[in-house]
Each structure stands twice: as structure tokens, then as C-alpha cells.
Scaffold this motif. Structure first.
Motif, mmCIF file in Angstrom:
data_model
loop_
_atom_site.group_PDB
_atom_site.id
_atom_site.type_symbol
_atom_site.label_atom_id
_atom_site.label_comp_id
_atom_site.label_asym_id
_atom_site.label_seq_id
_atom_site.Cartn_x
_atom_site.Cartn_y
_atom_site.Cartn_z
ATOM 1 N N ALA A 3 0.705 -1.141 -0.078
ATOM 2 C CA ALA A 3 0.160 -0.084 0.087
ATOM 3 C C ALA A 3 0.806 1.355 -0.016
ATOM 4 O O ALA A 3 2.030 1.130 0.379
ATOM 5 N N PHE A 4 0.292 2.309 -0.302
ATOM 6 C CA PHE A 4 1.189 3.631 -0.709
ATOM 7 C C PHE A 4 1.657 3.975 0.766
ATOM 8 O O PHE A 4 2.828 4.579 0.516
ATOM 9 N N ASP B 228 -3.685 -0.817 7.386
ATOM 10 C CA ASP B 228 -2.652 -0.418 6.422
ATOM 11 C C ASP B 228 -1.251 0.049 6.950
ATOM 12 O O ASP B 228 -0.188 -0.100 6.842
ATOM 13 N N GLY C 168 -9.122 9.450 2.784
ATOM 14 C CA GLY C 168 -9.458 9.371 4.072
ATOM 15 C C GLY C 168 -8.976 10.058 5.021
ATOM 16 O O GLY C 168 -9.861 11.096 5.220
ATOM 17 N N ASN C 169 -7.773 10.275 5.469
ATOM 18 C CA ASN C 169 -7.396 11.398 6.344
ATOM 19 C C ASN C 169 -6.881 12.506 5.789
ATOM 20 O O ASN C 169 -6.041 13.477 6.443
ATOM 21 N N PHE C 170 -6.693 12.539 4.666
ATOM 22 C CA PHE C 170 -6.410 13.650 3.813
ATOM 23 C C PHE C 170 -4.884 13.976 3.770
ATOM 24 O O PHE C 170 -4.423 14.934 3.190
ATOM 25 N N GLY C 171 -4.054 12.925 4.129
ATOM 26 C CA GLY C 171 -2.439 13.124 3.824
ATOM 27 C C GLY C 171 -2.098 13.237 2.698
ATOM 28 O O GLY C 171 -1.313 14.175 2.194
ATOM 29 N N ASP C 172 -2.535 12.153 1.960
ATOM 30 C CA ASP C 172 -1.938 11.962 0.652
ATOM 31 C C ASP C 172 -2.488 13.177 -0.412
ATOM 32 O O ASP C 172 -1.596 13.801 -1.157
ATOM 33 N N THR D 215 -3.798 3.053 -4.694
ATOM 34 C CA THR D 215 -3.139 3.307 -3.273
ATOM 35 C C THR D 215 -2.882 1.844 -2.704
ATOM 36 O O THR D 215 -2.039 1.861 -1.661
ATOM 37 N N ALA D 216 -3.480 0.970 -3.344
ATOM 38 C CA ALA D 216 -3.120 -0.551 -2.563
ATOM 39 C C ALA D 216 -3.342 -1.590 -3.710
ATOM 40 O O ALA D 216 -3.825 -1.621 -4.834
#
Ligand code: PLP
Length: 461
Positions: free
Chosen positions: A110-111, A143, A255-259, A407-408
């Protein structure tokens, strides 16, 4: 280069301090005081370079004097040496003007490996220098935990404990956490769900005696070091499609806006990005926020793309900080309102966000249908998260090349892939024996004293 908190009340830190600290003392997230830029010439020079060379150019301005150039180059080399593809983040075409950025060739498919592998190297170097030993505790829905274990296994000066909800992660995810043999790795299966694991982690950080006693550190997705490592593949992929001479757009399963926030940083650094599209599953707080200007919590409904099942999106605070003209007091007040359910974004800030991000949502049926369709019509087997991405990206295709982040690896989520295609995706050859390896895991109950005592006992050994 200094880092400041999104809530304006914590001291400014160096890169190294911000990375080792994670969350700021005022509850905020660290962001660079100013974002460094690269010239068009510097970006043009990346054409044809290795991923590692591009990584060095992109990240170097952010780390200040934390590491020497040679140290930093060596860390980058070690971080990505274990990937199963020499391009590290290969780009493949899936339709006219639509490309897939394969971010699943790392050790846990996964990324998150892109950031976690590098964080492991940077923590190691920093701890060797200071002589400190730390305890990393993470909570995971799958992940993040496996990526953290893979990054820290066997490193000196670090113990890594991962709490995951017993019986609620996929078999591949569980085995990736329970089969590493190194003594510094501890997989803890806890009764309850992911929120219970996160609550336990929060209690640990809030307990000063425990936190200081074990030198607790976190590597969750708000860690600035993780965001930074993800900026790199926006550059490597855009350059291979003609940047800086040609614009590109990105769609990011979020999801958590990190990417997606890493993409926003790439754009601020001077990469010519036209659209940044946020793709959510049915847990669509981000899509709703961008549509309505109101950020309101709803419960989480489990989906076939579980790594995007979130109730609130922690890194969104970083975007909000910029949207409010970097006014930490206002951000702090809004985050306070979130405790009672949500807040309304002011007109000016909302306009900033609308100008910066587009968004879309894929339902469960749409996600599953996209997996089926992309295999039949494009010859591409997608994991459910990547399927959310391409489904949303289709609504934004145009003259500008679109890059959707995959991403995965599909083999990480075999049930959803099998339901949509009747294919059971095989694991890559380098980890084909995962199902045969012995597992090592400790069952724990949801009780702070029990779990914290277990951690203290383990690290004393
Ligand atoms: C973590 C994760 C995401 C979401 O990434 P964010 O940075 O949290 O937005 C998407 N897909 C997969 C497979 C993930 O593991």
C-alpha cells in the motif's frame, strides 16, 4: 526551515523536532512556515531521473540541516531498496488521457510504505545521534500498522507496538503484522473496533507518566515527515507526462487527507497541477464539506475500501489553516466546535477550498462496478480504494492528463476483488509464502492498565 502549529499556540520547531513530536502541544498539526518552491528548470531536470534523485530534490529544502546531503541520499536509497519495482511508483495508462500511479510496490503493498519506510530511516538516524530509545505505539485499521512494522522491524533504539481490532482486519493485513520475527515488533490484537484502538492510543498519549516513562512516539498520518515523503510521487509522475511544460490533474482516494494534502504541497512548490480531486467512499465527510461548506461528523459505515472509512479527516486541518489565512486561533475554535458535532466554514475560507479541491464520492455499488468494469474494459485489476479513485476521476476527465493514485495492491483486499471479478488476486512472488509463515500476536483486553503494563514489561526485557 521552521514548522508552525495550525493552532498557533505551540512553539515553532525544526524539521527533526516536528517529525519526532507528531502532534503539537496545542493539539495542532505542524506545517512549514513557508513552502519552498522549485523553478521550472529544476522540475524539467527531473525528466528521466530515478525516483530516488527526484525524492532528494523535492524533499531537501524541507529538512533544513537535520541531515547532511549524503546522509539524506543514503536514507532515501535504503527506504526504497525493498520495493518490488525499480521505478518505485510506475505510471500506467488505463484510458485516453487517464493514467494510474501504482503506489503498491512497497513491502506491505500500500502507498503508506512510501512515507513509512523513509520515516523509519529518519527516526533511526535521529535516535542514533541522540542516543535515545523510543516506543512507537500505533492504532491501525490495517494498512498503517503493517507499514509501520515493516519500516521499524529490526531497527535499533525502537520498539514498535501496533494495536489492531481483533478479527476486523483482512488476513493479509493481519499476517503482515504478526509474521515479522524481530524482537522489537509487537502485534496486539485488541477486543473492540478501530475507534476503540484509537481511543486507547489517545489515553496513552494523555497519560504523562506513561508517555514519558516509555518515551512514547507516534507515526500516525498527521506526522509531517509522512506528508513530505508523499509529495515526491506527484513530481515523478507529472514530470513523466510532460511537466513543467504541461499541466496534469490528480484524483486521490482519500481518508485522512494526508495523501491529497501532499499533492497540494507539490502544487504550492510550483508543480503545474490543474485539478486536485478528492475521491471518497460512502464515508464522505470531505465530499459533503466541499459541496456544502459544513464539516459535520456522521458515524462510520464499514465499506469495502476500509482504509478510507473515517469519521473525521485529521489532515484536513492543514488545508483549513491555509483557507483561513493561517489564522491559528480561528482553526482552534473550529476544531473545538467539532467536539460537539461540526462547524460551518466561513465564506472566504470555503471559497479558498472550492478553488483548490474538487471532489466526488463512490457508493459501494459504484466501487464494485468499477472493479468489474476496469478489468473487463481496461485490463486492469484494481483494489477497492483505487476503484473509488477511477470512478470519481471519470467525472473529471478532459484535455488535461488525469493521474489517479492506485493506493493498494488488489491482493491486499482479495474479498472485494473476488466479489467483483471472481478472480482471487495472487500475492506478488516475493511474499507468496505469507500464508505459511508463523504468526506471533498477543490478545489484549480493552483496559488501559492491562495494555500499558504489558508495554512497560515488554520494553524492560
Ligand atoms: C490510508 C489509505 C488511503 C487514504 O489515505 P489518506 O492519506 O488517509 O487520505 C487510501 N487507500 C489506502 C489503500 C490506504 O491505505
Amino acid at each position: 526551515m521552521r514548522y508552525i502549529s495550525t493552532r498557533g499556540q505551540a512553539p515553532a520547531l525544526t524539521f527533526e523536532q516536528a517529525m519526532m513530536t507528531g502532534l503539537a502541544t496545542d493539539g495542532g498539526l505542524y506545517v512549514p512556515e513557508t513552502v519552498p518552491t522549485l523553478t521550472a528548470d529544476q522540475i524539467a531536470e527531473m525528466a528521466g531521473q530515478s525516483y530516488e534523485d527526484i525524492a532528494f530534490t523535492v524533499m531537501r529544502p524541507f529538512i533544513g540541516d537535520t541531515f547532511t546531503d549524503q546522509e539524506f541520499r543514503d536514507m532515501i536509497a535504503r527506504a526504497y531498496a525493498g520495493f518490488g519495482h525499480v521505478a518505485r511508483a510506475p505510471l500506467v495508462q488505463i484510458a485516453p488521457n487517464h493514467f494510474l500511479l501504482e503506489l503498491f510496490h512497497g513491502p506491505t503493498l500500500a502507498f503508506k510504505d512510501f512515507a513509512m519506510q523513509l520515516i523509519g530511516q529518519m527516526f533511526q538516524a535521529s535516535l542514533t545521534r541522540s542516543g535515545n530509545r523510543i516506543t512507537i505505539v500505533g492504532a491501525t485499521s490495517g494498512d498503517t500498522g503493517s507499514a509501520a512494522i515493516e519500516a521499524f522491524r529490526g531497527l535499533d533504539n525502537v520498539d514498535v507496538f501496533i494495536l489492531f481490532p481483533h478479527g476486523r482486519v483482512s488476513e493479509v493485513q493481519r499476517r503482515q503484522m504478526t509474521t515479522p520475527i524481530e524482537a522489537n515488533v509487537h502485534a496486539l490484537a485488541m477486543d473492540g473496533d478501530f475507534d476503540d484502538c484509537q481511543a486507547m492510543l489517545k489515553d496513552m498519549f494523555n497519560n504523562t507518566d506513561f508517555r514519558e516513562g516509555v518515551r512514547l512516539a507516534g507515526v500516525n498520518s498527521i506526522n509531517w515527515g509522512r506528508v513530505l515523503a508523499q509529495v515526491v510521487y506527484y513530481f515523478s509522475s507529472a514530470v513523466s507526462l510532460g511537466a513543467p511544460h504541461r499541466e496534469v490533474s490528480f484524483t486521490v482516494p482519500t481518508g485522512n487527507f494526508g495523501d491529497i494534502f501532499a499533492g497540494y504541497i507539490a502544487k504550492q512548490m510550483g508543480l503545474p497541477i490543474k485539478d486536485l480531486v478528492v475521491a471518497t467512499n460512502q464515508n464522505d465527510i470531505l465530499h459533503r464539506t466541499l459541496e456544502t461548506g459544513a464539516y459535520t461528523k456522521e458515524g462510520v459505515t464499514p465499506s469495502i475500501s476500509p482504509s478510507m472509512d473515517i469519521q473525521v479527516s485529521s489532515n484536513f486541518e492543514r488545508a483549513l489553516f491555509d483557507a483561513y489565512g493561517r489564522d491559528g486561533e480561528t482553526v482552534a475554535a473550529q476544531m473545538d466546535d467539532l467536539k460537539s458535532g461540526g462547524f460551518k466554514i466561513s465564506q472566504g475560507a470555503y471559497q479558498y477550498l472550492r478553488d483548490t479541491f474538487l471532489s466526488g464520492r463512490a457508493s459501494e455499488d459504484e466501487t464494485s462496478a468499477a472493479i468489474t468494469r476496469y478489468l473487463a474494459e481496461h485490463g486492469e485489476l484494481l483494489c477497492p480504494h483505487s476503484a473509488v479513485g477511477v470512478d470519481v476521476a471519470e467525472d473529471h476527465l478532459g484535455d488535461t492528463p488525469m493521474i489517479t493514485l492506485a493506493t493498494a495492491h488488489p491482493a491486499k483486499f482479495p474479498d472485494a476483488v473476488n466479489a467483483a471479478t471472481s478472480i482471487s488476486p495472487p500475492l506478488p512472488a516475493r511474499m507468496a509464502d505469507l500464508y505459511d509463515r508463523d504468526e506471533r500476536v498477543t490478545r489484549v483486553v480493552r483496559d488501559f492498565d492491562a495494555v500499558s503494563t504489558l508495554i512497560k514489561d515488554r520494553i524492560a526485557q
